[in-house]
Every structure is written in structure tokens, then in C-alpha cells.
Design an enzyme around this catalytic site. Structure first.
Site, PDB file in Angstrom:
ATOM      1  N   ASP A  10      40.170  32.771  41.034  1.00 56.32           N
ATOM      2  CA  ASP A  10      41.221  34.214  41.269  1.00 56.32           C
ATOM      3  C   ASP A  10      40.773  34.606  42.336  1.00 56.32           C
ATOM      4  O   ASP A  10      39.597  34.272  43.255  1.00 56.32           O
ATOM      5  CB  ASP A  10      40.675  35.245  40.340  1.00 56.32           C
ATOM      6  CG  ASP A  10      40.875  36.347  39.970  1.00 56.32           C
ATOM      7  OD1 ASP A  10      42.362  36.746  39.965  1.00 56.32           O
ATOM      8  OD2 ASP A  10      40.177  37.342  40.428  1.00 56.32           O
ATOM      9  N   ASP A  12      41.767  38.754  43.133  1.00 57.32           N
ATOM     10  CA  ASP A  12      41.178  40.150  43.446  1.00 57.32           C
ATOM     11  C   ASP A  12      40.239  40.296  42.663  1.00 57.32           C
ATOM     12  O   ASP A  12      40.401  39.917  41.307  1.00 57.32           O
ATOM     13  CB  ASP A  12      42.651  40.858  43.402  1.00 57.32           C
ATOM     14  CG  ASP A  12      42.811  41.737  43.750  1.00 57.32           C
ATOM     15  OD1 ASP A  12      41.723  42.752  44.568  1.00 57.32           O
ATOM     16  OD2 ASP A  12      43.688  42.704  44.211  1.00 57.32           O
TER      17      ASP A  12
HETATM   18 MG   LIG Z   1      41.045  39.308  39.203  1.00 57.81          MG
END
Ligand SMILES: [Mg+2]
Length: 253
Positions: A10, A12
Site C-alpha cells: 500500500d 499512503d
Molecule cells: Mg494506507
């Protein structure tokens, strides 16, 4: 930790927080690359093009491959090209979604009875929402890049694409097809395009409800990191726990 062939990471809250890199993750990515393993970066953010993601990562010292970037916009565009070939598609969204549709040969129109797709649009208006509702009421299949109700930026929690998708769903009574995490579509596209077995893959992220659930829904191992939305404590209280939990990814080196 078990080693894998395919690391899906992932962005952010896992690689960076807003404009700040998470240095332990940057070190982990360098460690993988030194072993000849190019990680995949998997994000629900549909506003950015893969080239914009690459240049942001480059600013944090990560030289990623374009073919290893998977945004929910790219996944939505591929999903539409595969399941609705030749159909007219109306959209709400920013450049990330618009460019992804064009790149996949999708015919974008201002109004369609066939397919409507929605991603985050920070210049959304009543008129755009109204046209989307009219298209859906006339039969257009309703597709949305992700169900995120809010996302963090430097001001706090901002309304996400899921909030605007819910508005259209509320007005029309029609449920959308969601593409991003926690659905497994993006992971399945990586698996198919790069020919991995599920046991070779792991999904790594900070958010239990999106990242970890995407891995669980898709049927692969998951690693939770305590660098973002969900705390380790909360992650361990869930009925289905992540395969591994770490404070940061430097512990996995
Ligand atoms: Mg995230």
C-alpha cells in the site's frame, strides 16, 4: 518472516504519510530490490496517473517500475475494458481515471446508458452528480474505484470517493461495483498479468479494513504495519488477524 515472490505494498500510510516518506519502508523496498524482487505498489487513490505515482516515489528514493504500479483507476479501466468491451462510458474523476480509461481503449462520453464510472474528483459539482444519477437511472452499470469514505491529508480527514459514491447510491437506489481494496480485483490483476500463485503473494498495509481485508478476501497472506490508520492493537482484536504484524517494515529485513 516467510519470504514471498510478490510483495504488494500500500502507499499512503505505508510508504509515506502525505509528503513525508516512512523511512523504514523505503529501506525495506531497497532490501527487496537488492534481492532482485520488484515490489508492487497498490493504491485506492484514483486521482494520480502511474507516472505521477512513480515520480512521487522517486522523490522518496524509490525507483519503482511503471508495470508494478496498480491504482484503483487503472484497475477500474482494465475491468471495464474486459467486462464491457466497446461500451460508451461516462465518468466522474480526475486525470488518473481519465488517462487510465483512454490507455485501455475505453470510449469516454459525456452521458451513457451503458457504463458510468466514478473516482475522486476534487472539482465535483451538482451538475456532475446529477448527470451520473440520470445515466444510472437510464440503465448504466455503476462502477466506483473505491469505497473510501474519508482520506487523510494535512488538513485532517477529507471526504473520499466512497462518500460521493454513497450520495449517488442513495439517490438512485443502485449499488455500485467497487474495484479498489477491500475487494481483491487489483491483486487478481497483478496475479494474472505477472503469473504468480496466490501462495507467492503478500499484501502489506496500514489499514486493516482495506489493505488487510483485500488480502484476506483474495486469499493471500497479509502483513499489517503500525504506521497509519489501524493500530496493531486494533488489528489483533479482529476475528481474522493479519498473517503478520510489525511496527515497521524494517523488522522484516
Ligand atoms: Mg494506507
Amino acid at each position: 518472516m516467510k519470504t514471498y515472490k510478490c510483495y504488494c505494498i500500500d502507499l499512503d500510510g505505508t510508504v509515506y504519510r502525505g509528503k513525508e516518506p516512512i523511512n523504514e519502508t523505503v529501506q525495506f523496498v531497497h532490501h527487496l530490490q537488492q534481492q532482485g524482487k520488484e515490489p508492487f505498489f497498490v493504491t485506492n487513490n484514483a486521482s494520480q496517473t502511474p507516472d505521477q505515482v512513480l515520480s512521487k516515489l522517486s522523490g522518496f528514493g524509490i525507483e519503482a517500475k511503471r508495470s508494478h504500479i496498480m491504482t484503483s483507476a487503472m484497475a477500474a479501466a482494465k475491468y471495464i475494458a474486459y467486462h464491457y468491451p466497446g461500451k460508451d462510458v461516462s465518468m466522474i474523476g480526475e486525470r488518473g481515471l481519465h488517462d487510465a480509461l483512454l490507455e485501455n481503449g475505453v470510449n469516454i462520453v459525456s452521458s451513457s446508458k451503458e457504463v458510468f464510472v466514478m473516482g475522486i474528483d476534487r472539482e465535483i459539482t451538482y451538475e456532475k452528480l446529477a448527470q451520473a444519477c440520470l445515466d444510472i437511472r437510464q440503465g448504466a452499470t455503476f462502477i466506483s474505484t473505491n469505497s473510501d469514505r474519508a482520506f487523510p491529508n494535512e488538513r485532517g480527514l477529507m471526504p473520499g470517493n466512497g462518500a460521493f459514491t454513497a450520495l449517488i447510491q442513495n439517490s438512485t437506489g443502485i449499488e455500485p461495483i467497487f474495484i479498489g481494496k477491500p475487494q481483491g480485483h487489483m491483486l487478481e490483476m497483478i496475479r494474472l498479468e505477472h503469473q504468480y500463485e496466490k501462495e507467492d503473494m503478500v499484501m502489506i498495509g496500514d489499514n486493516y479494513d482495506t489493505d488487510i481485508m483485500a488480502g484476506i478476501n483474495f486469499g493471500i497472506d497479509t502483513i499489517h504495519v503500525n504506521t497509519g490508520v489501524t493500530s496493531t492493537e486494533e488489528a489483533l482484536l479482529k476475528s481474522v488477524r493479519p498473517t503478520g504484524t510489525f511496527e515497521t517494515l524494517v523488522e522484516c529485513i
